[in-house]
Design an enzyme around this catalytic site. Structure first.
Site, short mmCIF file in Angstrom:
data_model
loop_
_atom_site.label_atom_id
_atom_site.label_comp_id
_atom_site.label_asym_id
_atom_site.label_seq_id
_atom_site.Cartn_x
_atom_site.Cartn_y
_atom_site.Cartn_z
N SER A 169 0.85 -1.19 0.00
CA SER A 169 0.00 0.00 0.00
C SER A 169 0.89 1.24 0.00
O SER A 169 1.70 1.40 -0.90
CB SER A 169 -0.96 -0.02 1.20
OG SER A 169 -1.86 1.06 1.15
N HIS A 195 -2.58 -1.09 -3.36
CA HIS A 195 -3.70 -0.15 -3.19
C HIS A 195 -3.45 1.06 -4.07
O HIS A 195 -2.50 1.81 -3.86
CB HIS A 195 -3.82 0.29 -1.72
CG HIS A 195 -4.15 -0.83 -0.79
ND1 HIS A 195 -3.93 -0.74 0.57
CD2 HIS A 195 -4.68 -2.05 -1.00
CE1 HIS A 195 -4.31 -1.87 1.14
NE2 HIS A 195 -4.77 -2.68 0.22
N MET A 288 -0.18 1.25 5.09
CA MET A 288 -0.97 1.62 6.25
C MET A 288 -2.06 0.58 6.48
O MET A 288 -2.61 0.03 5.53
CB MET A 288 -1.60 3.00 6.03
CG MET A 288 -2.32 3.57 7.22
SD MET A 288 -1.15 4.09 8.48
CE MET A 288 -2.23 4.91 9.64
N ASP A 291 -4.52 -4.64 6.08
CA ASP A 291 -4.88 -5.46 4.93
C ASP A 291 -3.71 -6.38 4.56
O ASP A 291 -2.59 -5.92 4.39
CB ASP A 291 -5.26 -4.58 3.75
CG ASP A 291 -5.81 -5.38 2.58
OD1 ASP A 291 -6.38 -6.46 2.82
OD2 ASP A 291 -5.67 -4.92 1.44
#
Length: 355
Positions: A169, A195, A288, A291
């Site tokens: 991410s 992401h 962050m 996930d």
């Protein structure tokens, strides 16, 4: 309190962002600037914690300013850009230069409420991002070319029986570039969930394809996962891995966000655990949130070898930290040695019988 300086030549955008950000109890807009020259003076004067930066501005464009800033006075920057194919290339360059995140600009097809939530989240993430060691790790991985020179990879053969799954991410675009550019063209198939907004994933894949020995493309439904190719989950869609006979294929689906993300690393990792088990390898990079942590644990429990990036070289030590806390990672490594670890582990797996 997170102090923010907004840099944008649009008075409407400056006003909208100021109003939305000042609604947050932990964020204060301490100033605005219509171009980088004014911004430079206000950075010195106001000492903001985070900048929001437009890319298209008069006198000096945002990319040029970002490059100078990261060279002489590195600090957290969130790019606020129009979400178009043309701007996606500029946005990706901004991420390569060191921007923490890129958010679509108000006025696009997205609602103001969603944009505001995304920008608030990005600013909070940027405020805790770290740069120095991460940048050094990326530089090391780019310049030394040590992994593929030291590790003989002659044991690898053409196969559809093994695969590598990577999730990332915040900070992941740079980390993925550092990893993928070090891998040889005969690596087993790779699936990646990063992401990233729609449009950006295609441009990101196209750029990586020009600098990697691997073929890199945005994944499509039904793609065969094969030797020498890396497939990146398209923005706004989940990517799963399914098995048919001895071969693995991608499935691209919609569905609700997981951990507020679509694509979700957990969705991909869980499908790899189910479909590939011991024949897979999982890697979780900077980002962050949580996930991917549970999915990486499921991969480990299914017999896959698992790696998490360490804190020192992560821009944001969130996803790898959660994976480490769960005991999901067999190895916790600096970014610059992860390519070598992938190569060595996959060479071992190639020597094992097909499961």
């Amino acid at each position: 309190m997170i102090k923010v300086l907004i840099i944008d030549d649009s008075a409407v955008v400056r006003k909208l962002l100021t109003e939305e950000l000042n609604k947050q109890k932990d964020i204060e807009v301490v100033g605005t600037a219509i171009d980088p020259y004014i911004a430079r003076e206000k950075i010195i004067q106001l000492k903001p914690d985070v900048l929001t930066l437009d890319l298209e501005m008069p006198r000096m464009d945002g990319l040029s300013f970002l490059g100078k800033l990261m060279k002489h006075f590195p600090m957290p920057v969130v790019v606020v850009s129009s979400l178009t194919p043309k701007n996606s290339a500029n946005a990706l360059n901004a991420l390569r230069l060191g921007a923490v995140d890129v958010i679509c600009k108000p006025g696009s097809a997205y609602s103001t409420q969603n944009i505001s939530q995304d920008i608030v989240k990005a600013i909070r993430t940027a405020s805790i991002a770290r740069f120095d060691q991460h940048l050094e790790a990326v530089k090391s991985a780019r310049t030394k070319q040590k992994a593929t020179e030291r590790v003989e990879f002659t044991g690898l053969r053409h196969t559809t029986n093994k695969l590598i799954a990577i999730g990332a991410s915040t900070g992941g675009t740079r980390a993925l570039e550092a990893v993928l550019t070090e891998l040889p063209e005969n690596m087993p198939g790779i699936v990646i969930t990063q992401h990233m907004p729609p449009v950006f994933t295609k441009s990101f894949a196209e750029r990586l394809n020009t600098i990697c020995r691997l073929k890199v493309k945005e994944a499509e439904d039904g793609d065969l996962i094969k030797t020498g190719q890396a497939l990146i989950a398209p923005g706004n869609f989940h990517m799963l891995v399914e098995k048919s006979g001895a071969k693995y294929y991608t499935r691209i689906k919609s569905g609700p966000p997981v951990h507020h993300q679509r694509p979700s690393v957990d969705v991909m990792f869980n499908s790899v655990a189910k479909s590939a088990g011991v024949n897979a390898m999982g890697v979780i990079l900077t980002g962050m949130g949580a996930d991917g942590a549970q999915g990486l644990l499921h991969m480990k429990e299914a017999g896959a070898h698992t790696i998490a990036q360490d804190e020192a070289t992560s821009v944001v030590y969130g996803m790898p930290k959660e994976a480490a806390k769960l005991g999901a990672a067999e190895e916790i490594l600096p970014l610059q040695v992860i390519p070598e670890a992938i190569i060595k582990q996959m060479a071992r797996k190639m020597a094992e019988p097909v499961s």
